[in-house]
Design a protein around this motif. Structure first.
Motif, mmCIF file in Angstrom:
data_model
loop_
_atom_site.group_PDB
_atom_site.id
_atom_site.type_symbol
_atom_site.label_atom_id
_atom_site.label_comp_id
_atom_site.label_asym_id
_atom_site.label_seq_id
_atom_site.Cartn_x
_atom_site.Cartn_y
_atom_site.Cartn_z
ATOM 1 N N GLU A 192 21.016 -49.372 28.154
ATOM 2 C CA GLU A 192 22.119 -48.404 28.262
ATOM 3 C C GLU A 192 21.732 -47.064 27.661
ATOM 4 O OE1 GLU A 192 26.035 -49.376 26.877
ATOM 5 O OE2 GLU A 192 26.166 -51.141 28.158
ATOM 6 N N GLY A 193 21.112 -47.096 26.482
ATOM 7 C CA GLY A 193 20.679 -45.859 25.833
ATOM 8 C C GLY A 193 19.652 -45.119 26.668
ATOM 9 N N PHE A 194 18.719 -45.864 27.233
ATOM 10 C CA PHE A 194 17.689 -45.255 28.077
ATOM 11 C C PHE A 194 18.309 -44.591 29.297
ATOM 12 C CE2 PHE A 194 15.135 -45.836 31.932
ATOM 13 C CZ PHE A 194 14.154 -44.886 31.678
ATOM 14 N N LEU A 195 19.179 -45.310 29.998
ATOM 15 C CA LEU A 195 19.777 -44.776 31.228
ATOM 16 C C LEU A 195 20.672 -43.568 30.959
ATOM 17 C CD1 LEU A 195 20.517 -48.111 33.115
ATOM 18 C CD2 LEU A 195 18.702 -46.449 33.598
ATOM 19 N N ALA A 196 21.162 -43.417 29.711
ATOM 20 C CA ALA A 196 22.018 -42.282 29.364
ATOM 21 C C ALA A 196 21.230 -41.059 28.896
ATOM 22 C CB ALA A 196 23.003 -42.707 28.272
ATOM 23 N N LEU A 197 19.899 -41.189 28.758
ATOM 24 C CA LEU A 197 19.085 -40.066 28.278
ATOM 25 C C LEU A 197 19.185 -38.868 29.207
ATOM 26 C CD1 LEU A 197 15.698 -41.654 27.154
ATOM 27 C CD2 LEU A 197 17.389 -40.544 25.712
ATOM 28 N N ASP A 198 19.190 -37.682 28.609
ATOM 29 C CA ASP A 198 19.166 -36.437 29.366
ATOM 30 C C ASP A 198 17.912 -35.690 28.925
ATOM 31 O OD1 ASP A 198 19.851 -34.328 31.012
ATOM 32 O OD2 ASP A 198 21.247 -33.447 29.566
ATOM 33 N N THR A 199 16.808 -35.914 29.644
ATOM 34 C CA THR A 199 15.529 -35.319 29.247
ATOM 35 C C THR A 199 15.446 -33.875 29.720
ATOM 36 O OG1 THR A 199 14.470 -36.201 31.219
ATOM 37 C CG2 THR A 199 14.269 -37.503 29.225
ATOM 38 N N PRO A 200 14.700 -33.049 28.989
ATOM 39 C CA PRO A 200 14.522 -31.653 29.422
ATOM 40 C C PRO A 200 13.838 -31.594 30.791
ATOM 41 C CG PRO A 200 13.703 -31.981 27.177
ATOM 42 C CD PRO A 200 14.025 -33.331 27.730
ATOM 43 N N GLU A 201 14.093 -30.510 31.502
ATOM 44 C CA GLU A 201 13.522 -30.347 32.843
ATOM 45 C C GLU A 201 12.003 -30.469 32.799
ATOM 46 O OE1 GLU A 201 13.405 -27.092 36.435
ATOM 47 O OE2 GLU A 201 15.082 -27.062 35.035
ATOM 48 N N GLY A 202 11.464 -31.244 33.746
ATOM 49 C CA GLY A 202 10.025 -31.436 33.847
ATOM 50 C C GLY A 202 9.502 -32.627 33.061
ATOM 51 N N PHE A 203 10.241 -33.087 32.065
ATOM 52 C CA PHE A 203 9.838 -34.245 31.276
ATOM 53 C C PHE A 203 10.260 -35.519 31.994
ATOM 54 C CE2 PHE A 203 9.407 -30.972 28.239
ATOM 55 C CZ PHE A 203 8.617 -31.434 27.200
ATOM 56 N N ARG A 204 9.553 -36.613 31.725
ATOM 57 C CA ARG A 204 9.880 -37.912 32.321
ATOM 58 C C ARG A 204 10.144 -38.919 31.215
ATOM 59 N NH1 ARG A 204 5.956 -39.222 37.411
ATOM 60 N NH2 ARG A 204 6.668 -37.534 38.703
ATOM 61 N N ALA A 205 11.232 -39.623 31.345
ATOM 62 C CA ALA A 205 11.544 -40.689 30.392
ATOM 63 C C ALA A 205 11.377 -42.022 31.104
ATOM 64 C CB ALA A 205 12.964 -40.544 29.866
ATOM 65 N N GLU A 206 10.680 -42.953 30.447
ATOM 66 C CA GLU A 206 10.448 -44.280 30.999
ATOM 67 C C GLU A 206 10.787 -45.313 29.936
ATOM 68 O OE1 GLU A 206 6.637 -43.803 33.851
ATOM 69 O OE2 GLU A 206 6.243 -43.348 31.748
ATOM 70 N N LEU A 207 11.147 -46.491 30.387
ATOM 71 C CA LEU A 207 11.373 -47.635 29.510
ATOM 72 C C LEU A 207 10.283 -48.641 29.850
ATOM 73 C CD1 LEU A 207 13.074 -49.151 27.422
ATOM 74 C CD2 LEU A 207 14.531 -49.936 29.292
ATOM 75 N N VAL A 208 9.286 -48.751 28.955
ATOM 76 C CA VAL A 208 8.098 -49.533 29.238
ATOM 77 C C VAL A 208 7.899 -50.577 28.149
ATOM 78 C CG1 VAL A 208 5.622 -49.418 29.693
ATOM 79 C CG2 VAL A 208 7.068 -47.493 30.318
ATOM 80 N N GLU A 209 8.008 -51.836 28.542
ATOM 81 C CA GLU A 209 7.833 -52.967 27.623
ATOM 82 C C GLU A 209 8.645 -52.801 26.346
ATOM 83 O OE1 GLU A 209 3.584 -53.706 27.266
ATOM 84 O OE2 GLU A 209 3.589 -54.719 29.221
ATOM 85 N N GLY A 210 9.906 -52.403 26.517
ATOM 86 C CA GLY A 210 10.832 -52.306 25.394
ATOM 87 C C GLY A 210 10.734 -51.024 24.591
ATOM 88 N N GLU A 211 9.955 -50.060 25.048
ATOM 89 C CA GLU A 211 9.789 -48.793 24.338
ATOM 90 C C GLU A 211 10.181 -47.644 25.254
ATOM 91 O OE1 GLU A 211 6.179 -46.129 22.362
ATOM 92 O OE2 GLU A 211 5.748 -48.142 23.067
ATOM 93 N N ILE A 212 10.989 -46.706 24.722
ATOM 94 C CA ILE A 212 11.338 -45.508 25.478
ATOM 95 C C ILE A 212 10.225 -44.489 25.249
ATOM 96 C CG2 ILE A 212 12.951 -43.579 25.710
ATOM 97 C CD1 ILE A 212 15.200 -45.532 24.902
#
Length: 192
Positions: A17-37
C-alpha cells in the motif's frame, strides 16, 4: 447493525500500500523489489542510446512484429515473505498482436511479455542479480542485460523458479543470437 472487526493488515500489505501510494519526482522510478522500495534517478544519455539501438534492430529485423514499452511496470511473482514484485524494466517486448500495453494501469502482469531489457546504471548489481531473480520468478522467457561495466551483453533464458537456466554472454562488438519470436542476431558493434 454491528460493526465488523477488520483483520489487521500484514506487513506485506502495508508495504505494498505504501509503495503504490508513492509520488516520485518526475523522471524517477520507484520499484518494489524483493520487499524493498527502490527509487532510481533518471537514466543518462548513454543508457538511453543502448536501448534505442536495440529497439531499432528489433523493429527492423525481428521475424515477428513486436511492440516495445519503456514505461509499463511489471507485477511479478513474489519472494518468500515479500509482497509481489513491482519492477519497471528499461524495456519490454511483446508480440504486437497481443497489444499488452493498453489500459491506464501503469502495472501489468508479465504473461505475454517475450523479453525484458535492462541496461546497467546506478545499481548494476540489482540488474545482474535481483531483477534477474524477479524476472525468472515471473516466468519472463528472455532477459537481455546490457552490462556497461564489463562491457558485455547477456541473454538469459529458460526461467525456472528464481533463476534462468541458460546464459549466453558476448563482449560488445560481437553478435548475440536472439531466439524466436525474434530470430535474428543482435548486432552489438555500435555498443563500443
Amino acid at each position: 447493525m454491528t460493526a465488523m472487526a477488520h483483520e489487521p493488515l500484514t506487513q506485506e500489505e502495508v508495504l505494498l500500500e505504501g509503495f503504490l501510494a508513492l509520488d516520485t519526482p518526475e523522471g524517477f522510478r520507484a520499484e518494489l523489489v524483493e520487499g524493498e522500495i527502490v527509487v532510481a534517478p533518471p537514466p543518462d544519455g548513454d543508457h538511453e542510446d543502448y536501448i534505442e539501438l536495440i529497439v531499432q534492430q528489433v523493429y527492423r529485423r525481428s521475424r515477428t512484429d513486436m511492440q516495445f514499452s519503456g514505461n509499463k511496470g511489471l507485477k511479478l511473482g513474489k519472494a518468500e515473505g515479500c509482497p509481489k514484485d513491482h519492477v519497471i524494466p528499461d524495456g519490454t517486448f511483446a508480440l504486437r498482436s497481443l497489444r499488452l500495453y493498453r489500459g491506464a494501469d501503469p502495472w501489468m502482469p508479465c504473461q505475454g511479455v517475450s523479453m525484458v531489457l535492462e541496461v546497467t546504471s546506478t545499481r548494476p548489481k540489482a540488474d545482474r542479480e535481483v531483477k534477474r531473480r524477479c524476472y525468472a520468478r515471473g516466468g519472463v522467457p528472455l532477459y537481455l542485460l546490457v552490462d556497461r561495466d564489463t562491457p558485455e551483453v547477456t541473454l538469459l533464458s529458460d526461467p525456472r523458479e528464481d533463476e534462468y537456466r541458460q546464459h549466453c554472454t558476448v563482449p560488445f562488438g560481437k553478435p548475440l543470437a536472439l531466439p524466436e519470436p525474434f530470430a535474428f542476431d543482435l548486432d552489438t558493434a555500435d555498443f563500443l
